[in-house]
Design a protein around this motif. Structure first.
Motif, mmCIF file in Angstrom:
data_model
loop_
_atom_site.group_PDB
_atom_site.id
_atom_site.type_symbol
_atom_site.label_atom_id
_atom_site.label_comp_id
_atom_site.label_asym_id
_atom_site.label_seq_id
_atom_site.Cartn_x
_atom_site.Cartn_y
_atom_site.Cartn_z
ATOM 1 N N THR A 77 0.846 -1.195 0.000
ATOM 2 C CA THR A 77 0.000 0.000 0.000
ATOM 3 C C THR A 77 0.880 1.244 0.000
ATOM 4 O O THR A 77 2.090 1.153 0.189
ATOM 5 C CB THR A 77 -0.915 0.056 1.246
ATOM 6 O OG1 THR A 77 -0.117 0.342 2.402
ATOM 7 C CG2 THR A 77 -1.684 -1.244 1.454
ATOM 8 N N ALA A 97 -8.614 3.032 -0.702
ATOM 9 C CA ALA A 97 -8.465 1.573 -0.815
ATOM 10 C C ALA A 97 -7.243 1.084 -0.050
ATOM 11 O O ALA A 97 -7.300 0.047 0.620
ATOM 12 C CB ALA A 97 -8.376 1.168 -2.286
ATOM 13 N N LYS A 116 -7.340 -1.392 3.225
ATOM 14 C CA LYS A 116 -6.576 -2.651 3.277
ATOM 15 C C LYS A 116 -5.796 -2.752 4.584
ATOM 16 O O LYS A 116 -5.774 -3.806 5.236
ATOM 17 C CB LYS A 116 -5.630 -2.736 2.081
ATOM 18 C CG LYS A 116 -4.822 -4.009 2.032
ATOM 19 C CD LYS A 116 -3.932 -4.077 0.797
ATOM 20 C CE LYS A 116 -3.108 -5.358 0.805
ATOM 21 N NZ LYS A 116 -2.234 -5.436 -0.351
#
Length: 181
Positions: A110, A132, A136
């Motif tokens: 990420t 997003a 996560k």
């Protein structure tokens, strides 16, 4: 008055409306007004249990179990007018077993950086990064308690708070962890 189509544009925008009245014979003198649509930055929204009723969630902890997922996979994180977030702070309280209980998370793959945290009572997830990516990392948040004495850990319900910041507004959510015997 009719409006057709959808126009995407940067806010704020101004529109001038011109009105006339027709009585069947004569048309009035046009009058105008200007409408300005101002930008309103909405706060992010964190729903810890996803599509279920309410916004909070709970998890159970079994003695000597580690890495208990705090959030449901169905949790949602949205911001209607931002695609990125600035940071999220995750805090565990109370902590009657001291340093033997802690939070963990993974930011692997990420754009989020864990700048304070793993194996502590507080995690600071730093962006900017996409919603997003933050979602996560949030789904990976886990609770552990290494208290090894029989009958331990302390059965007090733990709370995990989530403070989401988009650079302008905060959103707060809570989850609880309770020992299951």
């Amino acid at each position: 008055l009719s409006v057709t189509g959808v126009q995407t544009c940067a806010l704020p925008i101004s529109r001038t409306l011109i009105f006339t009245v027709f009585d069947g014979k004569h048309t009035s003198v046009p009058v105008t007004t200007t409408v300005t649509i101002a930008f309103l930055n909405d706060p992010p929204r964190l729903d810890l249990n996803g599509i279920g009723n309410g916004i909070n969630t709970a998890a159970s902890f079994v003695e000597r179990q580690s890495n208990v997922q705090v959030l449901k996979a169905s949790m949602t994180l949205v911001d209607d007018d931002d695609s990125n977030l600035a940071n999220i702070t995750v805090r565990l309280y109370p902590t009657p077993d001291g340093k033997k209980e802690y939070l963990n998370a993974s930011a692997s793959g990420t754009g989020v950086t864990i700048v304070a945290g793993n194996m502590s009572h507080s995690l600071v997830l730093q962006g900017p990064a996409s919603l997003a990516d933050f979602a996560k990392v949030l789904r990976s948040v886990s609770y552990s308690n290494d208290e090894a004495n029989p009958g331990s850990p302390n059965p007090t319900t733990r709370q995990v708070s989530f403070s989401v910041y988009d650079g302008t507004h905060f959103e707060i959510g809570r989850a609880s962890c309770r020992e299951r015997v």
